[in-house]
Scaffold this motif. Sequence first.
Motif, PDB file in Angstrom:
ATOM      1  N   LEU A 185       0.844  -1.187   0.000  1.00  0.00           N
ATOM      2  CA  LEU A 185       0.000   0.000   0.000  1.00  0.00           C
ATOM      3  C   LEU A 185       0.888   1.248   0.000  1.00  0.00           C
ATOM      4  O   LEU A 185       1.947   1.263   0.630  1.00  0.00           O
ATOM      5  CB  LEU A 185      -0.887   0.044   1.251  1.00  0.00           C
ATOM      6  N   ASP A 186       0.423   2.285  -0.655  1.00  0.00           N
ATOM      7  CA  ASP A 186       1.191   3.535  -0.681  1.00  0.00           C
ATOM      8  C   ASP A 186       1.431   4.069   0.721  1.00  0.00           C
ATOM      9  O   ASP A 186       2.512   4.586   1.034  1.00  0.00           O
ATOM     10  CB  ASP A 186       0.463   4.588  -1.520  1.00  0.00           C
ATOM     11  N   LYS A 265       4.107  -8.741 -10.888  1.00  0.00           N
ATOM     12  CA  LYS A 265       3.248  -7.638 -10.454  1.00  0.00           C
ATOM     13  C   LYS A 265       4.104  -6.562  -9.792  1.00  0.00           C
ATOM     14  O   LYS A 265       4.892  -6.850  -8.892  1.00  0.00           O
ATOM     15  CB  LYS A 265       2.192  -8.140  -9.478  1.00  0.00           C
ATOM     16  N   ASP A 268       3.644  -0.613  -7.678  1.00  0.00           N
ATOM     17  CA  ASP A 268       2.622   0.392  -7.988  1.00  0.00           C
ATOM     18  C   ASP A 268       1.285  -0.263  -8.307  1.00  0.00           C
ATOM     19  O   ASP A 268       0.235   0.177  -7.814  1.00  0.00           O
ATOM     20  CB  ASP A 268       3.071   1.255  -9.169  1.00  0.00           C
ATOM     21  N   ASP A 269       1.328  -1.309  -9.133  1.00  0.00           N
ATOM     22  CA  ASP A 269       0.078  -1.985  -9.507  1.00  0.00           C
ATOM     23  C   ASP A 269      -0.560  -2.660  -8.294  1.00  0.00           C
ATOM     24  O   ASP A 269      -1.780  -2.599  -8.114  1.00  0.00           O
ATOM     25  CB  ASP A 269       0.343  -3.019 -10.606  1.00  0.00           C
ATOM     26  N   SER A 271      -0.188  -1.866  -5.132  1.00  0.00           N
ATOM     27  CA  SER A 271      -0.697  -0.842  -4.211  1.00  0.00           C
ATOM     28  C   SER A 271      -2.042  -0.309  -4.675  1.00  0.00           C
ATOM     29  O   SER A 271      -2.937  -0.044  -3.862  1.00  0.00           O
ATOM     30  CB  SER A 271       0.318   0.297  -4.099  1.00  0.00           C
ATOM     31  N   ARG A 272      -2.190  -0.179  -5.979  1.00  0.00           N
ATOM     32  CA  ARG A 272      -3.470   0.282  -6.527  1.00  0.00           C
ATOM     33  C   ARG A 272      -4.541  -0.799  -6.353  1.00  0.00           C
ATOM     34  O   ARG A 272      -5.665  -0.512  -5.938  1.00  0.00           O
ATOM     35  CB  ARG A 272      -3.282   0.641  -8.004  1.00  0.00           C
ATOM     36  N   ASP A 273      -4.199  -2.044  -6.656  1.00  0.00           N
ATOM     37  CA  ASP A 273      -5.143  -3.152  -6.485  1.00  0.00           C
ATOM     38  C   ASP A 273      -5.639  -3.252  -5.043  1.00  0.00           C
ATOM     39  O   ASP A 273      -6.815  -3.537  -4.788  1.00  0.00           O
ATOM     40  CB  ASP A 273      -4.492  -4.489  -6.862  1.00  0.00           C
ATOM     41  N   ASN A 274      -4.710  -3.024  -4.099  1.00  0.00           N
ATOM     42  CA  ASN A 274      -5.007  -3.273  -2.690  1.00  0.00           C
ATOM     43  C   ASN A 274      -5.700  -2.113  -1.980  1.00  0.00           C
ATOM     44  O   ASN A 274      -5.959  -2.203  -0.771  1.00  0.00           O
ATOM     45  CB  ASN A 274      -3.723  -3.633  -1.945  1.00  0.00           C
ATOM     46  N   GLN A 275      -5.996  -1.069  -2.714  1.00  0.00           N
ATOM     47  CA  GLN A 275      -6.734   0.035  -2.114  1.00  0.00           C
ATOM     48  C   GLN A 275      -8.064  -0.423  -1.525  1.00  0.00           C
ATOM     49  O   GLN A 275      -8.556   0.140  -0.554  1.00  0.00           O
ATOM     50  CB  GLN A 275      -6.987   1.134  -3.160  1.00  0.00           C
ATOM     51  N   GLU A 279      -9.956   0.534   2.055  1.00  0.00           N
ATOM     52  CA  GLU A 279     -11.334   0.995   2.152  1.00  0.00           C
ATOM     53  C   GLU A 279     -12.146   0.099   3.081  1.00  0.00           C
ATOM     54  O   GLU A 279     -12.919   0.586   3.921  1.00  0.00           O
ATOM     55  CB  GLU A 279     -11.965   1.029   0.761  1.00  0.00           C
TER      56      GLU A 279
END
Length: 555
Positions: A185-186, A265, A268-269, A271-275, A279
């Motif tokens: 995650l970012d 993977k 960046d990809d 981290s985006r997937d795991n948003q 949430e």
Amino acid sequence: MCFLFSLWFLRLANTMKYFTWIIFTIFIFSWTSTIRAGQTLVISTDCGPIQGIKDKSFVFKGIPYALPPVGNRRWKQPIPVNSELGTCWHGIYPALKFGNTCAQKNPLNESLTLGSEDCLYINVWTPTVTKSAKLPVMVYIHGGSLQFANGNWPTYCPTESLVMETDMVHVSFNYRLHAFGFMALDILSSASETKTSGNYGFMDQLAALQWVKTNIENFGGDPNKVTLYGQSSGGTSVFALLASPFSSGLFQKAWMLSASPILNKTLDDASRDNQIFLERSGCSTLQCLYDLPVDDVIKAVPWNVYPFWAMLDQGDLPVKGQFDGAMAIVDGYIIPRPPFEAWEMGKTIDVPVMIGTTGQEIDYQPSYNDLYNWTWSHYENVVTSKLGTFGMDVAKRALEFYPMYNVTPEYQFTSLVSDIRVTCPNDILATKAAKTFKSPVYRYVVTSAPSAPIHLFGLPFPARYSMHAWDMLAFFGTIVDYITVQQSDKMFSEVMRREILSFVHTGKPFTETWETFENSVAILNTTISVAKNYHETECKYWMNNAKLWPYAWIN
């Protein structure tokens, strides 16, 4: 008593050094060899004395190799337990029971949670605790899709019988799993010294291997004769560590069983997937994430929505455009670049490698609970509907390669899925390694089948063919825990042991006609046969013509 004797001999050594050390060596050897079954013993480690037990072999369970990754240590590199960092225990550590399982869903009841975050423990089984023994060491990374299990899972770990029959030191350990071990995650990257996140489970594995390098001599092992091996996601872990600069010098041979050969993977990809995890967790700050209860972390994981960490389709034929997300990633730190790319650049842990798969990998847990009752019409419909998404010519070719009215529908289906998802992709893995490693690379496929149906790990489907982990059970010697062992089971186990033990000792198999890949592939059954390849026509079609390589197993 041993300590007092040691002091006495050391004082005597000032005047009679040569004779004293001979006597001291004889004393220690005699003392360790006369320990009876059921007695405890104490040996030294870098962090101080630990207490183990003598049964068939010497066993040391649940030794901490890193501090518990809890609280604000969650989602960070493990802090090793060692004297240099001052993180050792006080007194004698009782290594008499296995450590906690790492937090996970109960694989037999996924509404329940098992284990704890305090789980970074290592286990050692050894036939001797004589330092001068210098025995080969086999370090095992357990599988479980990076989601389940531990280093002492019943029937799926080293045993005392294995230790005595192989005359080697065997090691297993736990490492962080799923969200705790692989969350990228970012918000985590921004707080990291390396500005990366994810792959914490791989960091744990490296810490365990460093512990072995530092301590294994005290258990009779040779730190320069370490074979790293793993099955399923344990094999994937070996694959990943072969591309990590942090692995240098930690092992000298590698054995991958049923590994996932795709690891590309990006951070960046991922981290985006795991948003979606962020949430679902309800957290917006790091401290909230650190304070989140274990059960809430597991509930926030996107198991059945993208990126589909449950990976329920891995036992089925692929559908065009349908992919699962990855837990293991190219984070830019532990795994600086995709393994194949790293290897081509010469950035590899160049050691002898053994790569194995089984003929019907998914037989133990296919995606269809009624598979055993399928008719040929059912088989034809599923193959056509799934592979037809890539074009009807692809589905047609599948029915030609794995025809109806030949063997059984479940055998053909599990063979077909296994080739596309595992066998043929592992050929690509072996090809990439063979072309970039200076060390030898060997490849085998298991076609042996159990003499009776096996409910692997208590799962409901009765595996009848060469299923996932069949080679691992044969090597561990735990087939007996599932069925009454028949001659065919025994012969297969003997084949597995003979070839692998030769590889561990010499870096090559026992059978002289088994050449390196791509010169040959070994077919392991009750006997061993060597062929130029296995399912060459099928694999060339699936990987090249149909371009199904991206649909290989992941994790």
